[in-house]
Design a protein around this motif. Structure first.
Motif, PDB file in Angstrom:
ATOM      1  N   MET A 191      77.221  62.598  88.033  1.00 18.73           N
ATOM      2  CA  MET A 191      76.270  63.519  88.659  1.00 18.73           C
ATOM      3  C   MET A 191      74.878  63.384  88.043  1.00 18.73           C
ATOM      4  SD  MET A 191      78.713  66.893  89.033  1.00 18.73           S
ATOM      5  CE  MET A 191      77.697  67.827  90.156  1.00 18.73           C
ATOM      6  N   VAL A 192      74.814  63.260  86.718  1.00 17.46           N
ATOM      7  CA  VAL A 192      73.523  63.093  86.052  1.00 17.46           C
ATOM      8  C   VAL A 192      72.901  61.756  86.427  1.00 17.46           C
ATOM      9  CG1 VAL A 192      72.382  62.872  83.812  1.00 17.46           C
ATOM     10  CG2 VAL A 192      74.119  64.622  84.156  1.00 17.46           C
ATOM     11  N   LYS A 193      73.726  60.728  86.516  1.00 19.35           N
ATOM     12  CA  LYS A 193      73.248  59.402  86.908  1.00 19.35           C
ATOM     13  C   LYS A 193      72.659  59.436  88.311  1.00 19.35           C
ATOM     14  CE  LYS A 193      73.067  54.992  85.706  1.00 19.35           C
ATOM     15  NZ  LYS A 193      72.345  54.539  84.487  1.00 19.35           N
ATOM     16  N   LYS A 230      67.209  53.581  84.722  1.00 20.04           N
ATOM     17  CA  LYS A 230      67.837  53.420  83.416  1.00 20.04           C
ATOM     18  C   LYS A 230      67.061  54.257  82.399  1.00 20.04           C
ATOM     19  CE  LYS A 230      69.665  48.801  84.334  1.00 20.04           C
ATOM     20  NZ  LYS A 230      69.662  47.375  83.901  1.00 20.04           N
ATOM     21  N   SER A 231      67.229  55.541  82.497  1.00 17.70           N
ATOM     22  CA  SER A 231      66.471  56.445  81.640  1.00 17.70           C
ATOM     23  C   SER A 231      67.182  56.667  80.320  1.00 17.70           C
ATOM     24  CB  SER A 231      66.282  57.791  82.344  1.00 17.70           C
ATOM     25  OG  SER A 231      67.508  58.461  82.440  1.00 17.70           O
ATOM     26  N   ALA A 275      71.542  58.717  76.968  1.00 18.98           N
ATOM     27  CA  ALA A 275      71.947  59.612  75.889  1.00 18.98           C
ATOM     28  C   ALA A 275      73.198  60.386  76.268  1.00 18.98           C
ATOM     29  CB  ALA A 275      70.807  60.569  75.541  1.00 18.98           C
ATOM     30  N   ILE A 276      73.257  60.842  77.522  1.00 20.64           N
ATOM     31  CA  ILE A 276      74.430  61.586  77.979  1.00 20.64           C
ATOM     32  C   ILE A 276      75.673  60.703  77.952  1.00 20.64           C
ATOM     33  CG2 ILE A 276      75.471  62.709  79.988  1.00 20.64           C
ATOM     34  CD1 ILE A 276      72.721  63.799  80.653  1.00 20.64           C
ATOM     35  N   PHE A 277      75.516  59.442  78.353  1.00 20.13           N
ATOM     36  CA  PHE A 277      76.639  58.509  78.318  1.00 20.13           C
ATOM     37  C   PHE A 277      77.143  58.317  76.886  1.00 20.13           C
ATOM     38  CE2 PHE A 277      78.246  54.170  77.742  1.00 20.13           C
ATOM     39  CZ  PHE A 277      79.330  54.211  78.607  1.00 20.13           C
ATOM     40  N   ILE A 304      66.129  65.167  85.885  1.00 20.92           N
ATOM     41  CA  ILE A 304      67.086  65.152  84.791  1.00 20.92           C
ATOM     42  C   ILE A 304      66.975  66.430  83.978  1.00 20.92           C
ATOM     43  CG2 ILE A 304      67.697  63.978  82.639  1.00 20.92           C
ATOM     44  CD1 ILE A 304      66.833  61.386  83.939  1.00 20.92           C
ATOM     45  N   LYS A 305      65.727  66.893  83.777  1.00 20.97           N
ATOM     46  CA  LYS A 305      65.527  68.113  83.007  1.00 20.97           C
ATOM     47  C   LYS A 305      66.218  69.292  83.668  1.00 20.97           C
ATOM     48  CE  LYS A 305      61.992  70.964  80.862  1.00 20.97           C
ATOM     49  NZ  LYS A 305      60.553  71.221  80.707  1.00 20.97           N
TER      50      LYS A 305
END
Length: 339
Positions: free
Chosen positions: A224-226, A233-234, A239-241, A329-330
Motif C-alpha cells: 500500500m505504501v509502495k 524509489k523513495s 525505509a519501510i521495507f 507518503i507523509k
C-alpha cells in the motif's frame, strides 16, 4: 498464575515440588554462562534508557493525539517490560546458572511475566499494523474510525495480557538449556500427568498466529505504501521495507525457536540465537524510532545531542522523492510506527 493463588505457593502446585534435592544439588544442574549473561544485561540497560526519551518525545510533541501513536506508546511500554524480561532478568539468571528449583517462586512469577509481555507485544504489533492498513485503505473515513480502532486495540491487548498472565501455565528458566520452558524439570521421572500440567497450548498458538499475521500484514502494508509512492524509489518506501524485514526476521525467528523447543531441544547455538532474536525483537523498535521515524528522530537529536532544529532539517530534507510523492507518503507514514 491462578494456580499460585489456588495452591498458595509454587511448590505446593502439583509437579512443581523441588524437595527431592537440596539447593546445592539443584545448583549443580545449572550452568553459569556469564559470557552470555553480562552482554544481555548491558544491552538491556542501554535499550531501557533509549526508550525513556522516546516516550517523553511522543508525549511532549503531542504525537499521542494521533490514534496510531497511542498504540505505539503502549507498545513501547510493553517492549520496555519485555526487555526487562529478555535481558535484565534472563541475563542474571544465566550469570548465576539458575534453574527453576533454585528460586522457584521468583522464577515462576517472572516466567508468567515473560510470557505475558511476549504475547502482549505480539498482539500490540499486529493491532498496530492492522490499524494502519485500515486507516490507509479507508482514508476518507480515517478521522471517524482511527480513534475507535486504537482504543479497541488497546483494550484487546490489555485483556489478552491479563488472560495470558492469570489463566495460562507459567514458564520457567533453565540456564543449561538457555530458554524459558513450560517444564520446570523438577520431576526425577517425567509422567504424562506432569506433561499435561505443564502444557501451554496458548503460547504455541500465539506464536503461529502471530507469525502468519505479521507476514500478511507487513506485505499488505508495504504494498500500500509502495502504491502511494507511485512507483518512485523513495527513501521513505525503502525505509519501510527495511523496517518490515527487520521486525519480521526477529519476530519469526523467536517464535519458531520457541515452538521448536516444545517438540525437540535444539542445538545450543540455535537456542542462543533465539535468545538474541528475542532481545533484539523488543529493542529494534527503539533503534528504528530514532533512526527512521523523522519526527521522533528530529526531537531525539535535539533532546539528547542538542543538535539545532535547522541542522536536523537539512539532514531530513535529503529525500529522493518528488514533492507530490513526499506528500502522499507523509499522509500514510507520518504516524506509522516505524517499528
Amino acid at each position: 498464575m491462578n494456580r499460585l493463588v489456588e495452591y498458595g505457593s509454587v511448590e505446593a502446585i502439583p509437579f512443581y515440588d523441588c524437595s527431592n534435592k537440596t539447593f546445592d544439588e539443584w545448583e549443580k544442574t545449572g550452568v553459569k554462562k556469564g559470557w552470555f549473561g553480562y552482554p544481555l544485561v548491558i544491552f538491556g540497560v542501554f535499550i531501557e534508557f533509549l526508550y525513556i526519551p522516546i516516550i517523553y518525545i511522543i508525549i511532549k510533541t503531542k504525537l499521542i493525539r494521533h490514534a496510531c501513536y497511542k498504540i505505539i506508546l503502549m507498545l513501547a511500554m510493553i517492549d520496555m517490560s519485555a526487555t526487562c524480561c529478555s535481558c535484565l532478568i534472563t541475563g542474571p539468571l544465566l550469570i548465576i546458572g539458575s534453574v527453576f528449583c533454585m528460586y522457584p517462586t521468583f522464577t515462576y512469577v517472572a516466567g508468567g511475566f515473560v510470557l505475558n509481555t511476549w504475547c502482549m507485544a505480539c498482539a500490540a504489533t499486529v493491532s498496530l499494523f492492522a490499524n494502519r492498513i485500515i486507516s490507509i485503505g479507508f482514508r476518507e473515513y480515517a478521522d471517524v474510525i482511527e480513534k475507535k480502532l486504537a482504543y479497541s486495540s488497546i483494550a484487546f491487548v490489555l485483556f489478552y495480557g491479563f488472560y495470558i498472565y492469570y489463566f495460562t501455565p507459567s514458564i520457567v528458566y533453565n540456564s543449561d538449556i538457555m530458554a524459558w520452558l513450560p517444564d520446570p524439570l523438577s520431576e526425577d521421572v517425567p509422567s504424562p500427568e506432569a506433561a499435561a500440567m505443564y502444557k501451554n497450548t496458548i503460547q504455541a498458538w500465539n506464536n503461529w498466529i502471530f507469525v502468519t499475521c505479521m507476514f500478511v500484514l507487513f506485505s499488505v502494508y508495504f504494498a500500500m505504501v509502495k502504491r502511494l509512492a507511485r512507483g518512485q524509489k523513495s527513501k521513505a518506501s525503502k525505509a519501510i521495507f527495511i523496517q518490515c524485514s527487520i521486525i519480521c526476521f526477529f519476530n519469526t525467528a523467536t517464535a519458531l525457536v520457541y515452538n521448536a523447543l516444545a517438540i525437540v531441544t535444539p542445538a545450543p547455538w540455535i537456542l542462543a540465537f533465539g535468545q538474541i532474536c528475542w532481545a533484539c525483537n523488543h529493542a529494534c523498535p527503539a533503534l528504528i524510532y530514532v533512526t527512521m521515524n523523522d519526527t521522533i528522530r528530529r526531537e531525539f537529536y535535539r533532546l539528547v545531542f542538542r543538535i539545532k532544529a535547522r541542522e536536523i532539517n537539512k539532514i531530513l530534507l535529503k529525500l529522493d522523492v518528488s514533492e507530490s510523492g513526499r506528500r502522499d507518503i507523509k499522509c500514510c507514514c507520518q504516524e506509522h510506527n516505524a517499528i
